[in-house]
Design an enzyme around this catalytic site. Sequence first.
Site, PDB file in Angstrom:
ATOM      1  N   ILE A   1      23.618  56.201  55.857  1.00 29.46           N
ATOM      2  CA  ILE A   1      23.074  57.077  54.815  1.00 29.46           C
ATOM      3  C   ILE A   1      22.772  56.316  53.523  1.00 29.46           C
ATOM      4  CG2 ILE A   1      25.311  57.882  53.860  1.00 29.46           C
ATOM      5  CD1 ILE A   1      22.057  59.922  54.402  1.00 29.46           C
TER       6      ILE A   1
ATOM      7  N   LYS B   1      28.954  64.025  51.330  1.00 26.95           N
ATOM      8  CA  LYS B   1      29.476  65.218  51.991  1.00 26.95           C
ATOM      9  C   LYS B   1      30.072  64.804  53.338  1.00 26.95           C
ATOM     10  CE  LYS B   1      27.668  66.332  55.360  1.00 26.95           C
ATOM     11  NZ  LYS B   1      27.231  65.833  56.724  1.00 26.95           N
TER      12      LYS B   1
ATOM     13  N   SER C   1      32.161  46.979  50.869  1.00 21.60           N
ATOM     14  CA  SER C   1      32.037  47.438  52.244  1.00 21.60           C
ATOM     15  C   SER C   1      32.556  46.308  53.125  1.00 21.60           C
ATOM     16  CB  SER C   1      30.556  47.719  52.538  1.00 21.60           C
ATOM     17  OG  SER C   1      30.390  48.699  53.510  1.00 21.60           O
ATOM     18  N   ARG C   2      33.235  46.684  54.218  1.00 22.33           N
ATOM     19  CA  ARG C   2      33.855  45.634  55.036  1.00 22.33           C
ATOM     20  C   ARG C   2      32.790  44.722  55.646  1.00 22.33           C
ATOM     21  NH1 ARG C   2      36.629  49.595  58.964  1.00 22.33           N
ATOM     22  NH2 ARG C   2      34.409  50.070  58.961  1.00 22.33           N
TER      23      ARG C   2
ATOM     24  N   ASP D   1      29.902  68.307  61.072  1.00 23.73           N
ATOM     25  CA  ASP D   1      29.308  67.311  60.161  1.00 23.73           C
ATOM     26  C   ASP D   1      27.884  67.735  59.786  1.00 23.73           C
ATOM     27  OD1 ASP D   1      29.312  64.470  58.846  1.00 23.73           O
ATOM     28  OD2 ASP D   1      27.479  64.596  60.034  1.00 23.73           O
TER      29      ASP D   1
HETATM   30  P1  NAP Z   1      28.321  55.262  58.987  1.00 26.51           P
HETATM   31  O1  NAP Z   1      27.088  54.436  58.836  1.00 26.51           O
HETATM   32  O2  NAP Z   1      28.990  55.330  60.309  1.00 26.51           O
HETATM   33  O3  NAP Z   1      29.444  54.849  57.940  1.00 26.51           O
HETATM   34  C1  NAP Z   1      29.165  54.396  56.632  1.00 26.51           C
HETATM   35  C2  NAP Z   1      29.919  53.116  56.361  1.00 26.51           C
HETATM   36  O4  NAP Z   1      31.290  53.403  56.087  1.00 26.51           O
HETATM   37  C3  NAP Z   1      29.982  52.167  57.563  1.00 26.51           C
HETATM   38  O5  NAP Z   1      28.804  51.427  57.702  1.00 26.51           O
HETATM   39  C4  NAP Z   1      31.192  51.329  57.254  1.00 26.51           C
HETATM   40  O6  NAP Z   1      30.807  50.184  56.465  1.00 26.51           O
HETATM   41  C5  NAP Z   1      32.069  52.262  56.429  1.00 26.51           C
HETATM   42  N1  NAP Z   1      33.194  52.662  57.276  1.00 26.51           N
HETATM   43  C6  NAP Z   1      33.162  53.065  58.557  1.00 26.51           C
HETATM   44  N2  NAP Z   1      34.413  53.272  59.020  1.00 26.51           N
HETATM   45  C7  NAP Z   1      35.229  52.995  57.984  1.00 26.51           C
HETATM   46  C8  NAP Z   1      36.633  52.994  57.830  1.00 26.51           C
HETATM   47  N3  NAP Z   1      37.436  53.258  58.863  1.00 26.51           N
HETATM   48  N4  NAP Z   1      37.153  52.665  56.634  1.00 26.51           N
HETATM   49  C9  NAP Z   1      36.354  52.329  55.614  1.00 26.51           C
HETATM   50  N5  NAP Z   1      35.001  52.276  55.710  1.00 26.51           N
HETATM   51  C10 NAP Z   1      34.456  52.619  56.879  1.00 26.51           C
HETATM   52  O7  NAP Z   1      28.065  56.763  58.548  1.00 26.51           O
HETATM   53  P2  NAP Z   1      26.896  57.443  57.736  1.00 26.51           P
HETATM   54  O8  NAP Z   1      25.993  58.092  58.705  1.00 26.51           O
HETATM   55  O9  NAP Z   1      26.349  56.551  56.703  1.00 26.51           O
HETATM   56  O10 NAP Z   1      27.745  58.637  57.068  1.00 26.51           O
HETATM   57  C11 NAP Z   1      28.654  58.398  56.020  1.00 26.51           C
HETATM   58  C12 NAP Z   1      28.886  59.714  55.287  1.00 26.51           C
HETATM   59  O11 NAP Z   1      27.625  60.214  54.835  1.00 26.51           O
HETATM   60  C13 NAP Z   1      29.477  60.823  56.179  1.00 26.51           C
HETATM   61  O12 NAP Z   1      30.388  61.584  55.455  1.00 26.51           O
HETATM   62  C14 NAP Z   1      28.272  61.662  56.572  1.00 26.51           C
HETATM   63  O13 NAP Z   1      28.613  63.009  56.812  1.00 26.51           O
HETATM   64  C15 NAP Z   1      27.417  61.539  55.323  1.00 26.51           C
HETATM   65  N6  NAP Z   1      25.988  61.735  55.586  1.00 26.51           N
HETATM   66  C16 NAP Z   1      25.364  61.100  56.627  1.00 26.51           C
HETATM   67  C17 NAP Z   1      24.025  61.392  56.908  1.00 26.51           C
HETATM   68  C18 NAP Z   1      23.260  60.695  58.019  1.00 26.51           C
HETATM   69  O14 NAP Z   1      22.131  61.088  58.297  1.00 26.51           O
HETATM   70  N7  NAP Z   1      23.793  59.678  58.659  1.00 26.51           N
HETATM   71  C19 NAP Z   1      23.332  62.304  56.120  1.00 26.51           C
HETATM   72  C20 NAP Z   1      23.978  62.868  55.038  1.00 26.51           C
HETATM   73  C21 NAP Z   1      25.308  62.602  54.778  1.00 26.51           C
HETATM   74  P3  NAP Z   1      31.631  48.814  56.603  1.00 26.51           P
HETATM   75  O15 NAP Z   1      31.865  48.570  58.064  1.00 26.51           O
HETATM   76  O16 NAP Z   1      30.728  47.828  55.947  1.00 26.51           O
HETATM   77  O17 NAP Z   1      32.924  49.058  55.852  1.00 26.51           O
END
Ligand code: NAP
Length: 308
Positions: free
Chosen positions: A14, A90, A36-37, A168
């Site tokens: 995101i 969110k 970020s890790r 979600d």
């Molecule tokens: P994501 O790419 O899976 O996660 C975001 C980043 O968080 C990962 O790249 C990772 O970066 C870090 N992360 C993952 N697991 C972690 C852990 N155990 N501890 C600490 N950091 C961790 O997910 P995303 O789709 O971007 O979603 C993230 C948030 O945005 C969620 O709450 C989601 O509901 C919200 N969101 C997503 C979307 C969408 O379309 N994807 C839309 C609106 C809102 P590192 O490995 O570099 O730490």
Amino acid sequence: MSPINLAIVGVGKIVRDQHLPSIAKNPDFNLIATASRNGTVDGVQSFTAIEEMLDAVPEIDAVSLCMPPQYRYDAAHKALSAGKHVFLEKPPGATLSEVADLEKLAASKGLSLFASWHSRYAAAVEAAKTFLASTTIESVHVVWKEDVRQWHPNQDWIWQAGGLGVFDPGINALSIVTHILPKAIFLTSATLEFPENRDAPIAADLHFKNADNVPARAEFDWRQTGKQSWDIFAETAAGQMVLAEGGSKLSVNGELTFSAPEEEYPSLYRRFAEIVKAGQSDVDLAPLRHVADAFMLGKRKFVEAFHD
Ligand code: NAP
């Protein structure tokens, strides 16, 4: 006021899809660091942990926390304790109580906390709210059905406890419904379907009513292939309203009455700048409360295992 020096924590899908382009277009923000890790952003100093970043870059004014919800509280607590304003992706946390705790901490330090709900800023949401306020609502039906393999490939956290599963995306629908309906709704019954190998639901069927006994139903399903549905229907004294495609198009009695280009994340950052300047917080927990109610009141059905 000079631009807000911003840092992002949790550089993933995101952030790349929405946060970076929205921040780049907004003169109120300067992105100066990330933590970020694994993820980094070209041209921005990067750290692997928030503590390290907060120590090394004292000029940070605010942080956007974009990691999965289960890991957001600790980062938010550290950022607020260090005197930074906080933007929460969110859902704002894994529990209601942890977000309430953050709200208190932000207030005690005179900092802004923003529990963002991007779908509330979808193009036609305000027009739908205005329409519903002008008539009598007879019933509401939310159909939010998408293919999890397409939208959340290999996101393990989303299937773990606190990842919310189908809620979600479903919470986006709830964030719209709680914003556009003139009266509060509350859950009366629910069925949640859990794959036998997962800790979060793949589908949910929720029944609500309001104080006037107006019924509302929300169907969430992650097994939808083919056409995807992110639609809200309302039967009203003025006819049928359809708020379609995630809140971006409004029709009444089959006629398109409002549509505009998508501006959700740019609007979120405009709102964040506004509350920081005004010294306010913006934390509405109604969508998360409905999800908690569904876990509390819902019947559980176990369904076939889900494999990515
Ligand atoms: P994501 O790419 O899976 O996660 C975001 C980043 O968080 C990962 O790249 C990772 O970066 C870090 N992360 C993952 N697991 C972690 C852990 N155990 N501890 C600490 N950091 C961790 O997910 P995303 O789709 O971007 O979603 C993230 C948030 O945005 C969620 O709450 C989601 O509901 C919200 N969101 C997503 C979307 C969408 O379309 N994807 C839309 C609106 C809102 P590192 O490995 O570099 O730490």
